[in-house]
Every structure is written in C-alpha cells, then in structure tokens.
Design a protein around this motif. Structure first.
Motif, PDB file in Angstrom:
ATOM      1  N   ASN A 250       0.848  -1.190   0.000  1.00 19.92           N
ATOM      2  CA  ASN A 250       0.000   0.000   0.000  1.00 19.92           C
ATOM      3  C   ASN A 250       0.883   1.239   0.000  1.00 19.92           C
ATOM      4  O   ASN A 250       2.028   1.202   0.452  1.00 19.92           O
ATOM      5  N   ARG A 251       0.331   2.345  -0.493  1.00 18.60           N
ATOM      6  CA  ARG A 251       1.086   3.605  -0.542  1.00 18.60           C
ATOM      7  C   ARG A 251       0.225   4.742   0.022  1.00 18.60           C
ATOM      8  O   ARG A 251      -0.798   5.097  -0.553  1.00 18.60           O
ATOM      9  N   TYR A 252       0.642   5.255   1.171  1.00 20.19           N
ATOM     10  CA  TYR A 252      -0.056   6.359   1.819  1.00 20.19           C
ATOM     11  C   TYR A 252       0.979   7.387   2.283  1.00 20.19           C
ATOM     12  O   TYR A 252       2.184   7.114   2.306  1.00 20.19           O
ATOM     13  N   ASN A 253       0.476   8.565   2.682  1.00 26.41           N
ATOM     14  CA  ASN A 253       1.417   9.540   3.233  1.00 26.41           C
ATOM     15  C   ASN A 253       1.835   9.120   4.643  1.00 26.41           C
ATOM     16  O   ASN A 253       1.147   8.341   5.324  1.00 26.41           O
ATOM     17  N   ILE A 254       2.971   9.633   5.073  1.00 26.28           N
ATOM     18  CA  ILE A 254       3.564   9.209   6.346  1.00 26.28           C
ATOM     19  C   ILE A 254       2.643   9.530   7.522  1.00 26.28           C
ATOM     20  O   ILE A 254       2.572   8.766   8.496  1.00 26.28           O
ATOM     21  N   SER A 255       1.885  10.629   7.441  1.00 26.88           N
ATOM     22  CA  SER A 255       0.965  10.977   8.534  1.00 26.88           C
ATOM     23  C   SER A 255      -0.085   9.892   8.736  1.00 26.88           C
ATOM     24  O   SER A 255      -0.449   9.558   9.870  1.00 26.88           O
ATOM     25  N   TYR A 256      -0.584   9.327   7.637  1.00 27.58           N
ATOM     26  CA  TYR A 256      -1.585   8.274   7.760  1.00 27.58           C
ATOM     27  C   TYR A 256      -0.972   7.004   8.345  1.00 27.58           C
ATOM     28  O   TYR A 256      -1.570   6.353   9.199  1.00 27.58           O
ATOM     29  N   TRP A 257       0.224   6.649   7.883  1.00 24.75           N
ATOM     30  CA  TRP A 257       0.896   5.485   8.469  1.00 24.75           C
ATOM     31  C   TRP A 257       1.051   5.671   9.977  1.00 24.75           C
ATOM     32  O   TRP A 257       0.894   4.720  10.754  1.00 24.75           O
TER      33      TRP A 257
END
Length: 300
Positions: A250-257
């Motif tokens: 999956n690819r999300y922004n670091i804030s979401y991780w």
C-alpha cells in the motif's frame, strides 16, 4: 445469535480455537467506529480460529440489521486516503484486468466515494456501478460519481444474473456476516470469463503477527479476518478458476501510516503535527502492511 459454524467451511465452532477474547469499551464507541480508515481503536468481539479453513471469525456476530444501521450512521473523513488506496488497487489489478475477455460492466461492493469507479472507467469499462451503505461517504463523492452509486448494502437481486465482467470488493469482506454468500452471489453475477477481486487483510502476515492484538486489523467492525489459506479455501469452494492470492504494498502519506501505529493517541497527534509542520507528513511511502489481493475467474 452465535455462529455455530464457520462462515466459510461450515465446520462446527466447537472445533475452533479462541483467537482473541472480547475487548469492547462502549464508552469509546463513536460515529467513526464503523468508518473506513479511522484511528484504530484495537477493540474486537470474541474471535475464534477455524481449525479446518483457518478463518478467524466472530463467535457472536452483530445482526445484519445492526451492521447496516451502524454503517448508515458512520462518519467519513478519509477522502485523501481513499484516493491513495484506489491508485494502489488499480495498479495491483492491472494483470487481472488484462485477462478479461471484455470490459462491459464493473461492480464495486463497498465503493465509498466511488473513486475506484473513476479508475475503472479510465481502464475502459463502459459501465460502472458501486454499492455503499454509508450516506456520508456518498455525500463526499463528486456529483458525476453519485449517479453510479447505490446507497445500500449489497443485495444480489438488485442486479441481473451474468451482467458484470468484474466485481471488486476491497477491504469489505471482513465486514459482512457471510463472506461465502457474497462470493457465491458475485460468481452468479459474473459473465463468462469475468473476474472477482478481493483485497483483504492477512492476519498471518509478518506485520500483523508481530503487532498481535495491537494490529489495526483487530477492529470491532471485523466479523472475520482472512489468511491466504482461508481465502483460497473460499474461492476453490466456489469453483473459480485461475485463482491468484498475493501480498502487495500500500502507498499512503507518512501521517496516515503514523495514525495506524499502536502508539498512545496523544503521542501520535504530536508526531503527526510535527510531520505536517515540516511537510514530511505528505510524503508518500509504500509498505507491505499485511494486505493481500485475491482474484478468480468464472469459467468461459
């Protein structure tokens, strides 16, 4: 009413092993408890593990009517993450789409804002339809998508038999009362050579085994959690062909991780604020976090 049988293989629940004890703090429940991509609450109903097909499922599940009402009342605040997910999903699906004999019609069960429907249109599908029980998610969709979306839970009788070339169900199969029925209905709705595609969590993945009961997949919404073995069992039972089950990133922004981590909420909020101030929070990061894409075709 308790599940006396495994929802997939119908083995007696007396042959299942306890996976996790019930852990629900009713004071922590909110309108976001049944929302997608929420801040993890790490709460769950009592979960048992089937000794035959390896499915983990809720022994005493919420009634279908209660589930439908919970999703109807849920909030939605994950538009950015939904967009990121759709980009990842369509990329993971490309080898499957290339095998389809035609791209007439596609259905997505649990479509949210319908963002994936846009991508399917770009991939050449003539008709796209989404089913979504949350009015808040539909309200967040742009106007052109709203005409594609049916506000309801998935009901097979709403559609004609053998009318779709592709049926997608992404991060939704964990939430339904009977996943085998959803698959069987999808199979009947497929045209010859059509495909069904699921994206689910894999509780046997390294990251989910490492996090244990502090994994985001431990969720009050989840009526069952799959492994590759249980997903294969379900798809083979439905006599699908050319079955494929693979892990993906999956690819999300670091804030979401950061939101998904098991850190205390006050720590996460502080770190996310710092990330956003420095613009690092918007940096996209790809990672294998224990999800899998499963597909199978109706025989030609």
């Amino acid at each position: 009413m308790k599940n006396l049988q495994c929802p997939i293989c119908k083995s007696s629940s007396s042959d299942a092993t306890e996976f996790l004890k019930e852990n629900i703090d009713h004071e922590k429940l909110s309108s976001f408890s049944y929302a997608s991509r929420k801040n993890p609450e790490f709460m769950c109903h009592r979960l048992v593990q089937c000794n035959t097909c390896d499915l983990v499922y809720v022994e005493d599940p919420v009634a279908q009517e209660e589930l439908a009402e919970a999703y109807h009342q849920s909030e939605f605040d994950s538009n950015d993450e939904a967009n990121d997910a759709a980009i990842t999903y369509i990329q993971a699906m490309k080898p499957i789409l290339a095998k389809l004999p035609q791209k007439g019609a596609a259905l997505e069960i649990g479509t949210g804002t319908g963002i994936l429907l846009d991508h399917l249109k770009q991939e050449g599908f003539d008709k796209v339809v989404g089913v979504e029980p949350s009015p808040a998610a539909i309200a967040a969709a742009p106007e052109h998508r709203k005409e594609w979306i049916i506000e309801n839970i998935f009901v097979e009788s709403d559609f004609e038999s053998k009318s779709f070339d592709l049926i997608c169900c992404f991060m939704t199969m964990e939430h339904v009362r009977n996943p085998q029925e959803i698959l069987a209905a999808s199979h009947r709705l497929l045209r010859s050579g059509g495909a069904v595609v699921f994206i689910t969590h894999d509780y046997r993945s390294f990251v989910n085994r490492m996090l244990g009961k502090r994994s985001p997949i431990i969720d009050i919404e989840h009526m069952q959690i799959f492994s590759k073995k249980s997903m294969l069992y379900m798809m083979e039972h439905e006599s699908l062909v050319d079955i494929s089950i693979e892990s993906f990133k999956n690819r999300y922004n670091i804030s979401y991780w950061m939101r998904l981590t098991p850190l205390p909420n006050f720590v996460k909020k502080s770190l996310i604020s710092l990330l956003n101030i420095t613009s690092l929070g918007n940096v996209k990061l790809s990672a294998n976090v224990g999800n899998m894409i499963s597909s199978g075709f109706r025989e030609k």
